[in-house]
Design an enzyme around this catalytic site. Structure first.
Site, PDB file in Angstrom:
ATOM      1  N   ARG A  24       8.112   3.832  -4.603  1.00  0.00           N
ATOM      2  CA  ARG A  24       8.101   2.874  -3.480  1.00  0.00           C
ATOM      3  C   ARG A  24       6.991   1.838  -3.665  1.00  0.00           C
ATOM      4  O   ARG A  24       7.175   0.660  -3.354  1.00  0.00           O
ATOM      5  CB  ARG A  24       7.949   3.636  -2.163  1.00  0.00           C
ATOM      6  CG  ARG A  24       8.137   2.766  -0.939  1.00  0.00           C
ATOM      7  CD  ARG A  24       8.187   3.572   0.339  1.00  0.00           C
ATOM      8  NE  ARG A  24       6.932   4.222   0.634  1.00  0.00           N
ATOM      9  CZ  ARG A  24       6.743   5.061   1.658  1.00  0.00           C
ATOM     10  NH1 ARG A  24       7.743   5.337   2.482  1.00  0.00           N
ATOM     11  NH2 ARG A  24       5.577   5.624   1.879  1.00  0.00           N
ATOM     12  N   HIS A  47      -2.351 -20.822  -0.054  1.00  0.00           N
ATOM     13  CA  HIS A  47      -1.120 -20.059   0.144  1.00  0.00           C
ATOM     14  C   HIS A  47      -0.385 -19.790  -1.169  1.00  0.00           C
ATOM     15  O   HIS A  47       0.274 -18.776  -1.320  1.00  0.00           O
ATOM     16  CB  HIS A  47      -0.186 -20.786   1.118  1.00  0.00           C
ATOM     17  CG  HIS A  47      -0.625 -20.682   2.558  1.00  0.00           C
ATOM     18  ND1 HIS A  47      -1.900 -20.994   2.961  1.00  0.00           N
ATOM     19  CD2 HIS A  47       0.044 -20.296   3.661  1.00  0.00           C
ATOM     20  CE1 HIS A  47      -1.995 -20.797   4.274  1.00  0.00           C
ATOM     21  NE2 HIS A  47      -0.822 -20.371   4.727  1.00  0.00           N
ATOM     22  N   ARG A  71      -9.057 -19.481  -1.203  1.00  0.00           N
ATOM     23  CA  ARG A  71      -7.954 -19.385  -0.260  1.00  0.00           C
ATOM     24  C   ARG A  71      -6.944 -20.518  -0.437  1.00  0.00           C
ATOM     25  O   ARG A  71      -7.306 -21.696  -0.328  1.00  0.00           O
ATOM     26  CB  ARG A  71      -8.493 -19.382   1.177  1.00  0.00           C
ATOM     27  CG  ARG A  71      -7.434 -19.036   2.210  1.00  0.00           C
ATOM     28  CD  ARG A  71      -8.018 -18.983   3.610  1.00  0.00           C
ATOM     29  NE  ARG A  71      -7.017 -18.541   4.562  1.00  0.00           N
ATOM     30  CZ  ARG A  71      -6.019 -19.297   5.002  1.00  0.00           C
ATOM     31  NH1 ARG A  71      -5.905 -20.553   4.601  1.00  0.00           N
ATOM     32  NH2 ARG A  71      -5.126 -18.815   5.847  1.00  0.00           N
ATOM     33  N   TYR A 116       0.828  -1.207   0.000  1.00  0.00           N
ATOM     34  CA  TYR A 116       0.000   0.000   0.000  1.00  0.00           C
ATOM     35  C   TYR A 116       0.859   1.252   0.000  1.00  0.00           C
ATOM     36  O   TYR A 116       2.078   1.183   0.190  1.00  0.00           O
ATOM     37  CB  TYR A 116      -0.943   0.009   1.207  1.00  0.00           C
ATOM     38  CG  TYR A 116      -0.282   0.313   2.533  1.00  0.00           C
ATOM     39  CD1 TYR A 116       0.487  -0.632   3.198  1.00  0.00           C
ATOM     40  CD2 TYR A 116      -0.420   1.572   3.119  1.00  0.00           C
ATOM     41  CE1 TYR A 116       1.089  -0.345   4.411  1.00  0.00           C
ATOM     42  CE2 TYR A 116       0.181   1.871   4.339  1.00  0.00           C
ATOM     43  CZ  TYR A 116       0.935   0.910   4.974  1.00  0.00           C
ATOM     44  OH  TYR A 116       1.547   1.201   6.172  1.00  0.00           O
ATOM     45  N   LYS A 152       6.481  -1.929   1.935  1.00  0.00           N
ATOM     46  CA  LYS A 152       5.296  -1.368   2.598  1.00  0.00           C
ATOM     47  C   LYS A 152       4.127  -2.346   2.414  1.00  0.00           C
ATOM     48  O   LYS A 152       3.252  -2.157   1.576  1.00  0.00           O
ATOM     49  CB  LYS A 152       4.997   0.023   2.018  1.00  0.00           C
ATOM     50  CG  LYS A 152       4.175   0.893   2.960  1.00  0.00           C
ATOM     51  CD  LYS A 152       4.286   2.346   2.546  1.00  0.00           C
ATOM     52  CE  LYS A 152       3.298   3.259   3.229  1.00  0.00           C
ATOM     53  NZ  LYS A 152       3.379   3.337   4.672  1.00  0.00           N
ATOM     54  N   GLU A 206      12.899   2.509  13.947  1.00  0.00           N
ATOM     55  CA  GLU A 206      11.967   3.577  13.537  1.00  0.00           C
ATOM     56  C   GLU A 206      10.752   3.514  14.437  1.00  0.00           C
ATOM     57  O   GLU A 206      10.662   2.669  15.324  1.00  0.00           O
ATOM     58  CB  GLU A 206      11.569   3.387  12.068  1.00  0.00           C
ATOM     59  CG  GLU A 206      10.862   2.062  11.807  1.00  0.00           C
ATOM     60  CD  GLU A 206      10.441   1.850  10.356  1.00  0.00           C
ATOM     61  OE1 GLU A 206      10.259   2.832   9.625  1.00  0.00           O
ATOM     62  OE2 GLU A 206      10.280   0.677   9.983  1.00  0.00           O
ATOM     63  N   LEU A 261      11.297   1.311   7.058  1.00  0.00           N
ATOM     64  CA  LEU A 261      10.627   1.811   5.862  1.00  0.00           C
ATOM     65  C   LEU A 261      11.373   3.068   5.415  1.00  0.00           C
ATOM     66  O   LEU A 261      11.672   3.936   6.250  1.00  0.00           O
ATOM     67  CB  LEU A 261       9.164   2.160   6.150  1.00  0.00           C
ATOM     68  CG  LEU A 261       8.426   2.548   4.878  1.00  0.00           C
ATOM     69  CD1 LEU A 261       8.096   1.302   4.046  1.00  0.00           C
ATOM     70  CD2 LEU A 261       7.167   3.321   5.172  1.00  0.00           C
TER      71      LEU A 261
HETATM   72  N1  PMP Z   1       7.926   3.868   9.050  1.00  0.00           N
HETATM   73  C1  PMP Z   1       6.780   3.167   9.087  1.00  0.00           C
HETATM   74  C2  PMP Z   1       6.786   1.806   9.709  1.00  0.00           C
HETATM   75  C3  PMP Z   1       5.591   3.718   8.557  1.00  0.00           C
HETATM   76  O1  PMP Z   1       4.454   3.019   8.573  1.00  0.00           O
HETATM   77  C4  PMP Z   1       5.632   5.026   8.021  1.00  0.00           C
HETATM   78  C5  PMP Z   1       4.380   5.668   7.494  1.00  0.00           C
HETATM   79  N2  PMP Z   1       4.046   5.199   6.236  1.00  0.00           N
HETATM   80  C6  PMP Z   1       6.850   5.715   7.997  1.00  0.00           C
HETATM   81  C7  PMP Z   1       7.984   5.108   8.521  1.00  0.00           C
HETATM   82  C8  PMP Z   1       6.960   7.088   7.393  1.00  0.00           C
HETATM   83  O2  PMP Z   1       6.933   7.000   5.985  1.00  0.00           O
HETATM   84  P1  PMP Z   1       6.408   8.189   5.068  1.00  0.00           P
HETATM   85  O3  PMP Z   1       7.188   9.405   5.446  1.00  0.00           O
HETATM   86  O4  PMP Z   1       6.687   7.730   3.691  1.00  0.00           O
HETATM   87  O5  PMP Z   1       4.946   8.347   5.358  1.00  0.00           O
END
Ligand code: PMP
Length: 276
Positions: A51, A101, A99, A32, A145, A177, A201
């Site tokens: 991304r 896998h 369903r 997403y 993501k 993070e 991310l």
């Molecule tokens: N880390 C994670 C785990 C996130 O879910 C997000 C939000 N999408 C971010 C960092 C920040 O990413 P962005 O600046 O692209 O929204």
């Protein structure tokens, strides 16, 4: 008005449209993006779509849509919504199939919504937010993501129940993070943020902040650091599309720096707002 899109059709964003056998629903088998629209224009759309396509490729998902297709759909949705400050949420899953896998041989499902921007509590920006340091229990590929956010949700909820705004995650002794944000420290006039490895991310707001820092002549180090460094920083802030830049003034109930949002954080936030 909030509006939705599913596999070629414009829908109401709250219509119950997903079949039970949708793989996003059953397996979290998808990826997403979340993009903010300021004044009718999606911010850093190119980077978000880069991304999105990279995430899809990483899970071997063929989107069956070009970048241009997705740009056209989002532009159409924004127009139809009549909104100028709004959120775009887009999701692609491995489609609808009984369903199993193993990957099905069916087209990907693409869905999107455009909704009014969900403003955060601005007092957090003025007074600073609190964070709670928690173990990072996610898998190894946090740079993708994906829809699989359960460890993020559990950490965020735990932080919330402890009275904190965000959970900041620690893996193998180093900070990675936030549960839905990236983290920056300010120490002696420099920014420090964990490197863009597969354990975080690669945030689009993080990228914008690194670029703004270069513009403002603020050095940036992409380096790992231990949780103690957060407590000893002069300033700390979080970044994400939804919250933009939020100063952090408390970590694990301990005051950071002066206990007030710092000057460098404010300077970067102001420069960010000029860009959007
Ligand atoms: N880390 C994670 C785990 C996130 O879910 C997000 C939000 N999408 C971010 C960092 C920040 O990413 P962005 O600046 O692209 O929204």
């Amino acid at each position: 008005m909030a509006i939705g899109y599913l596999n070629g059709k414009i829908i109401n964003s709250d219509d119950p449209v997903l079949p039970i056998d949708e793989r996003g629903h059953q397996f979290g088998d998808g990826v997403y993006e979340y993009i903010r629209v300021y004044g009718g224009r999606p911010f850093m759309m190119k980077e978000h779509l880069d991304r999105f396509f990279k995430s899809a490729e990483a899970i071997k998902l063929n989107l069956d849509h070009s970048r241009e297709d997705i740009e056209e759909i989002t532009a159409d949705l924004i127009k139809r919504s009549g909104l100028s400050d709004c959120d775009i949420y887009m999701q692609a899953t491995r489609g609808i199939a009984p369903r199993n896998h193993l990957f099905p041989n069916v087209p990907a499902s693409i869905s999107m919504t455009v909704k009014p921007f969900r403003a955060m509590d601005e007092t957090l920006r003025e007074n600073g937010a609190s964070i709670k340091l928690l173990p990072d229990e996610r898998w190894q590929n946090c740079w993708i993501k994906t829809l699989n956010l359960l460890p993020n949700l559990l950490a965020k909820q735990e932080a919330f129940e402890a009275g904190a705004f965000e959970a900041v995650l620690v893996r193998d002794g180093v900070v990675t993070e936030g549960s839905s944000s990236n983290l920056f420290l300010v120490k002696e006039g420099e920014l420090i943020t964990p490197p863009a490895t597969k354990h975080i991310l690669h945030g689009i707001t993080r990228m914008a902040v690194i670029d703004i820092a270069a513009e403002l002549g603020i050095p940036v180090k992409e380096e790992t650091f231990a949780p103690e460094a957060v407590l000893k920083a002069d300033e700390v802030f979080l970044t994400s599309t939804g919250i933009e830049i939020v100063p952090v003034t408390t970590a694990d109930d301990q005051k950071i720096g002066s206990g007030k949002p710092g000057d460098i954080t404010k300077k970067i936030y102001e420069a960010f707002m000029k860009r959007v």
